[in-house]
Motif scaffolding. Structure first.
Motif, PDB file in Angstrom:
ATOM      1  N   UNK A   1      39.148 -45.471  -7.617  1.00 42.76           N
ATOM      2  CA  UNK A   1      40.027 -45.128  -7.852  1.00 42.76           C
ATOM      3  C   UNK A   1      39.364 -45.073  -9.505  1.00 42.76           C
ATOM      4  N   UNK A   2      40.419 -44.840 -11.329  1.00 41.56           N
ATOM      5  CA  UNK A   2      40.132 -45.000 -12.232  1.00 41.56           C
ATOM      6  C   UNK A   2      40.927 -45.093 -12.627  1.00 41.56           C
ATOM      7  N   UNK A   3      41.348 -46.342 -13.327  1.00 46.07           N
ATOM      8  CA  UNK A   3      42.256 -46.577 -13.944  1.00 46.07           C
ATOM      9  C   UNK A   3      42.379 -46.107 -15.163  1.00 46.07           C
ATOM     10  N   UNK A   4      44.110 -45.062 -15.342  1.00 48.16           N
ATOM     11  CA  UNK A   4      44.260 -44.250 -16.612  1.00 48.16           C
ATOM     12  C   UNK A   4      45.735 -44.664 -16.851  1.00 48.16           C
ATOM     13  N   UNK A   5      46.046 -45.400 -18.479  1.00 42.54           N
ATOM     14  CA  UNK A   5      47.242 -45.581 -18.634  1.00 42.54           C
ATOM     15  C   UNK A   5      47.955 -46.160 -17.601  1.00 42.54           C
ATOM     16  N   UNK A   6      46.813 -47.350 -17.018  1.00 39.46           N
ATOM     17  CA  UNK A   6      47.777 -48.195 -16.022  1.00 39.46           C
ATOM     18  C   UNK A   6      48.245 -47.573 -14.724  1.00 39.46           C
ATOM     19  N   UNK A   7      47.262 -46.516 -14.339  1.00 39.76           N
ATOM     20  CA  UNK A   7      47.849 -46.032 -13.191  1.00 39.76           C
ATOM     21  C   UNK A   7      46.452 -45.451 -12.680  1.00 39.76           C
ATOM     22  N   UNK A   8      46.694 -45.689 -11.310  1.00 38.45           N
ATOM     23  CA  UNK A   8      44.800 -46.415 -10.538  1.00 38.45           C
ATOM     24  C   UNK A   8      45.046 -44.828  -9.758  1.00 38.45           C
ATOM     25  N   UNK A   9      44.269 -44.062 -10.181  1.00 41.12           N
ATOM     26  CA  UNK A   9      44.389 -42.328 -10.097  1.00 41.12           C
ATOM     27  C   UNK A   9      42.765 -42.114  -9.374  1.00 41.12           C
TER      28      UNK A   9
ATOM     29  N   UNK B   1      39.227 -36.286 -18.208  1.00 33.51           N
ATOM     30  CA  UNK B   1      38.120 -37.725 -18.427  1.00 33.51           C
ATOM     31  C   UNK B   1      39.176 -38.565 -20.165  1.00 33.51           C
ATOM     32  N   UNK B   2      39.095 -39.382 -19.262  1.00 32.15           N
ATOM     33  CA  UNK B   2      39.550 -40.793 -20.435  1.00 32.15           C
ATOM     34  C   UNK B   2      38.974 -41.336 -22.008  1.00 32.15           C
ATOM     35  N   UNK B   3      37.761 -39.946 -22.219  1.00 29.76           N
ATOM     36  CA  UNK B   3      37.084 -39.786 -22.810  1.00 29.76           C
ATOM     37  C   UNK B   3      37.435 -39.856 -24.717  1.00 29.76           C
ATOM     38  N   UNK B   4      38.327 -39.895 -24.618  1.00 26.21           N
ATOM     39  CA  UNK B   4      38.725 -39.630 -26.169  1.00 26.21           C
ATOM     40  C   UNK B   4      38.582 -38.485 -26.616  1.00 26.21           C
TER      41      UNK B   4
ATOM     42  N   UNK C   1      51.327 -39.975  -6.047  1.00 23.28           N
ATOM     43  CA  UNK C   1      51.760 -39.672  -7.187  1.00 23.28           C
ATOM     44  C   UNK C   1      53.248 -39.085  -7.213  1.00 23.28           C
ATOM     45  N   UNK C   2      53.943 -39.174  -8.189  1.00 28.94           N
ATOM     46  CA  UNK C   2      55.089 -38.625  -9.106  1.00 28.94           C
ATOM     47  C   UNK C   2      55.064 -37.683 -10.025  1.00 28.94           C
ATOM     48  N   UNK C   3      55.621 -36.686 -10.058  1.00 28.34           N
ATOM     49  CA  UNK C   3      55.544 -35.615 -11.194  1.00 28.34           C
ATOM     50  C   UNK C   3      54.753 -36.737 -12.821  1.00 28.34           C
ATOM     51  N   UNK C   4      55.979 -37.740 -13.158  1.00 22.93           N
ATOM     52  CA  UNK C   4      55.491 -38.441 -14.630  1.00 22.93           C
ATOM     53  C   UNK C   4      54.172 -38.712 -14.354  1.00 22.93           C
ATOM     54  N   UNK C   5      53.627 -39.089 -13.436  1.00 22.57           N
ATOM     55  CA  UNK C   5      52.324 -39.752 -13.402  1.00 22.57           C
ATOM     56  C   UNK C   5      51.716 -38.542 -13.592  1.00 22.57           C
ATOM     57  N   UNK C   6      51.406 -37.808 -13.377  1.00 20.65           N
ATOM     58  CA  UNK C   6      50.289 -36.248 -13.520  1.00 20.65           C
ATOM     59  C   UNK C   6      50.297 -35.986 -14.981  1.00 20.65           C
ATOM     60  N   UNK C   7      52.051 -36.038 -15.485  1.00 19.71           N
ATOM     61  CA  UNK C   7      52.256 -35.669 -16.959  1.00 19.71           C
ATOM     62  C   UNK C   7      50.884 -36.635 -17.892  1.00 19.71           C
ATOM     63  N   UNK C   8      51.563 -37.985 -17.186  1.00 14.62           N
ATOM     64  CA  UNK C   8      50.781 -39.709 -18.411  1.00 14.62           C
ATOM     65  C   UNK C   8      49.400 -38.554 -18.069  1.00 14.62           C
ATOM     66  N   UNK C   9      48.593 -38.813 -16.694  1.00 16.33           N
ATOM     67  CA  UNK C   9      47.406 -38.164 -16.265  1.00 16.33           C
ATOM     68  C   UNK C   9      46.876 -37.191 -17.761  1.00 16.33           C
ATOM     69  N   UNK C  10      47.744 -36.146 -17.657  1.00 15.62           N
ATOM     70  CA  UNK C  10      47.127 -35.211 -18.602  1.00 15.62           C
ATOM     71  C   UNK C  10      47.626 -35.584 -20.177  1.00 15.62           C
ATOM     72  N   UNK C  11      48.431 -36.188 -20.318  1.00 15.39           N
ATOM     73  CA  UNK C  11      48.021 -36.259 -21.759  1.00 15.39           C
ATOM     74  C   UNK C  11      46.987 -37.788 -22.293  1.00 15.39           C
ATOM     75  N   UNK C  12      47.285 -38.069 -21.484  1.00 19.57           N
ATOM     76  CA  UNK C  12      45.653 -39.501 -21.875  1.00 19.57           C
ATOM     77  C   UNK C  12      44.782 -39.242 -21.387  1.00 19.57           C
ATOM     78  N   UNK C  13      44.417 -37.944 -21.667  1.00 20.04           N
ATOM     79  CA  UNK C  13      42.444 -38.106 -20.730  1.00 20.04           C
ATOM     80  C   UNK C  13      42.814 -35.801 -21.165  1.00 20.04           C
TER      81      UNK C  13
END
Length: 575
Positions: free
Chosen positions: A293-301, A442-445, A410-422
């Motif tokens: 997994x990779x942790x992104x915004x506190x979520x381990x995808x 990718x959480x590459x900034x 995962x829930x819908x909000x977590x998918x939204x978080x993934x897209x928002x933070x990558x």
């Protein structure tokens, strides 16, 4: 972490005895100069196997050793041939004071830049010297091993001084200073000091740069990881490292009892200064290296899709269930997905409840992987989120059930978080089974919340309903949007393959639709008793790419039926 300086690294100082401008000089005039010490720290420079190196001690006086080689570069050179403005100098004696001898074109009061270790590189600009901390430029590409003795292979020094010309010779002096810092590291886990360290990976640090002798500065920094491998168990680890503002490394420690520990500095508010020793005690926590997994915004995808293979057994999973081997793997791939006609994979349904499959109905547990016609309406009719739900092993969260509580939907909000933070990239991976189209987060900034094309251009905001002409016809390889991913690139983020959908149940031949073209992934949220929310994207045969969105896949017109069989990308919640 409590960052604190305790003492400075001694700046080795050497007198440069410089010859005058012609090649027939007698090298008779030389003038040594005393060292300029900033703290009680020793630097000793010697030769070995015809290669220069330095001896680094941190609690005794420094000294140079006979035969050490230095590059000299005339900063104020005015002659006709640029090749004459540099030359090699050699230490003539051993000690804290020495004299450098060599030949260089110069005139009175010229300023020289001096660099250790000196070497000529054919076809290379001799005024720019590599400074590499991952493998020794000084001696045979040797890596760092965590010992004080090993630091000699990563010793880089510089200085400048003016010359006085006396007939056919010249003399002068130069103060040599260090380009690097030293980390003196102790590690504790749960209050107990680690005494059996065999490897340290120090990442998000400067790994190399170029010292520009004319400009007297480091430039062209590269960021990466320094691997420190010790042949013996260590209690304390020494690392040579380049100075860095906003020092925010990640420490990964591996011990001889095959345990792994980690700590990341998240607040880059500390600056490493050259020619200093920094003693740190780092409090690390045990972790699993290369986790799935990779942790992104506190979520381990999770990196991989959920799969079912009859008669398989995987530790930690219910029989048959497991994660895919690679992020791009899915069953029933197509070697040329954009050329697939009529865009379906046909296979018999006679053994549909006991075939390998990686598409699942929403909220189904007991028959989740079966694509048999008689099982098409076996799904959860609840109107609530089903994360971690298990109704008598019949309905609920298949990822939670199959993993024995370590993973969940995962829930819908977590998918939204993934897209928002990558940063989102559209592309394909050239697997053995053929090109696998998909999207990578990718959480590459680079541009979080944006879709970035092949040439770095912003294509669109992420998680919006829309599409774009991604390529001409079916030739996605020539697109300015669709990238060709490497395995290394995919490893840095979350890749969703376009694994297709299963929607058409049949008692005869049945279809897996749009394998390689469309990606549908279930969330744990639903609309009502018959429809649920999904994460989706697609590649059309006419060359258009529909952006990845979550929830409703088509702006209110397409609410996915729960009996559709979609991919599942679980989230890790285990310890």
């Amino acid at each position: 972490m409590n960052f604190k300086k305790i003492y400075g690294l001694i700046l080795g100082v050497v007198a440069a005895g410089l010859t005058s401008c012609s090649s027939d000089l007698n090298n008779e005039e030389k003038a040594p100069v005393s060292p300029n010490e900033t703290a009680k720290r020793t630097l000793s420079i010697s030769t070995g196997d015809a290669k220069t190196r330095s001896e680094v001690n941190i609690d005794a006086d420094n000294k140079w050793v006979t035969g050490d080689k230095f590059m000299a570069y005339n900063r104020t050179f005015t002659g006709p041939s640029s090749e004459s403005r540099f030359g090699m100098l050699t230490a003539s004696s051993t000690g804290t004071r020495t004299t450098l001898e060599g030949v260089i074109a110069c005139k009175d009061n010229d300023e020289l830049g001096i660099f250790y270790p000196g070497t000529f590189v054919t076809g290379h600009d001799q005024g720019k010297m590599p400074v590499i901390m991952t493998k020794s430029y000084i001696n045979g590409n040797k890596g760092q091993d965590g010992s004080v003795e090993n630091l000699k292979y990563f010793d880089y020094s510089y200085g400048k001084g003016k010359v006085t010309v006396n007939g056919t010779s010249a003399s002068g002096s130069v103060d040599m200073k260090k380009l690097y810092s030293i980390l003196e590291l102790d590690f504790t886990a749960g209050g107990v000091k680690l005494k059996n360290i065999k490897k340290l990976v120090l990442s998000n640090v400067y790994t190399e740069a170029v010292y520009n002798i004319p400009n007297n500065e480091l430039e062209n920094y590269e960021t990466g990881a320094i691997n420190v491998n010790s042949p013996v168990a260590l209690e304390k680890v020494y690392v040579a490292i380049l100075p860095q503002k906003g020092f925010s490394p990640t420490f990964e420690v591996y011990t001889t009892d095959n345990k792994s520990y980690r700590f990341a500095v998240n607040a880059p508010n500390f600056n490493l200064v050259a020619a200093k020793v920094y003693p740190f005690t780092v409090q690390v926590k045990e972790f699993t290296p290369n986790p799935p997994y990779i942790e992104i915004d506190g979520i381990r995808w999770g990196k991989y899709n959920l799969q079912y293979t009859p008669n398989s057994k995987t530790s930690g999973w219910k029989d048959g269930y497991h994660l895919a081997k690679n992020p791009w793997d899915y069953f029933y791939t197509e070697s040329s997905p954009m050329n697939l006609e009529p865009n379906v994979v046909k296979f018999p349904s006679s053994n549909a409840d006991n075939a390998k499959f990686d598409h699942f109905r929403w909220g189904d547990i007991s028959k989740a992987h079966s694509f048999a016609y008689d099982d098409k309406d076996h799904y959860d009719t609840s109107v609530e989120n089903i994360e971690k739900k298990n109704s008598n092993n019949e309905y609920g969260d298949i990822a939670y059930y199959a993993s024995k509580g370590d993973w969940r939907l995962p829930n819908a909000a977590e998918f939204e978080s993934l897209m928002r933070n990558t940063t989102q990239y559209i592309g394909y991976y050239p697997s053995e089974a053929g090109d696998v189209l998909g999207v990578l987060f990718v959480p590459d900034g680079v541009a979080h919340g944006k879709i970035i094309g092949k040439n770095g251009q912003v294509v669109s905001s992420s998680n919006v309903n829309g599409n774009v002409a991604g390529f001409s016809g079916k030739k996605y390889q020539n697109s300015t949007i669709v990238r060709k991913f490497t395995a290394e690139e995919i490893s840095k983020g979350i890749f969703f393959p376009a694994a297709g959908t299963f929607t058409n149940y049949s008692t005869g031949l049945t279809n897996l639709n749009n394998g390689g073209r469309m990606g549908y992934y279930w969330t744990a949220d639903c609309f009502n008793d018959k429809q649920a929310k999904s994460f989706t994207f697609s590649f059309a045969a006419n060359g258009r790419v529909m952006f990845a969105t979550v929830g409703n896949s088509n702006a209110g017109k397409d609410l996915p039926p729960k009996n559709n069989m979609y991919s599942i990308r679980p989230i890790y919640i285990g310890q």
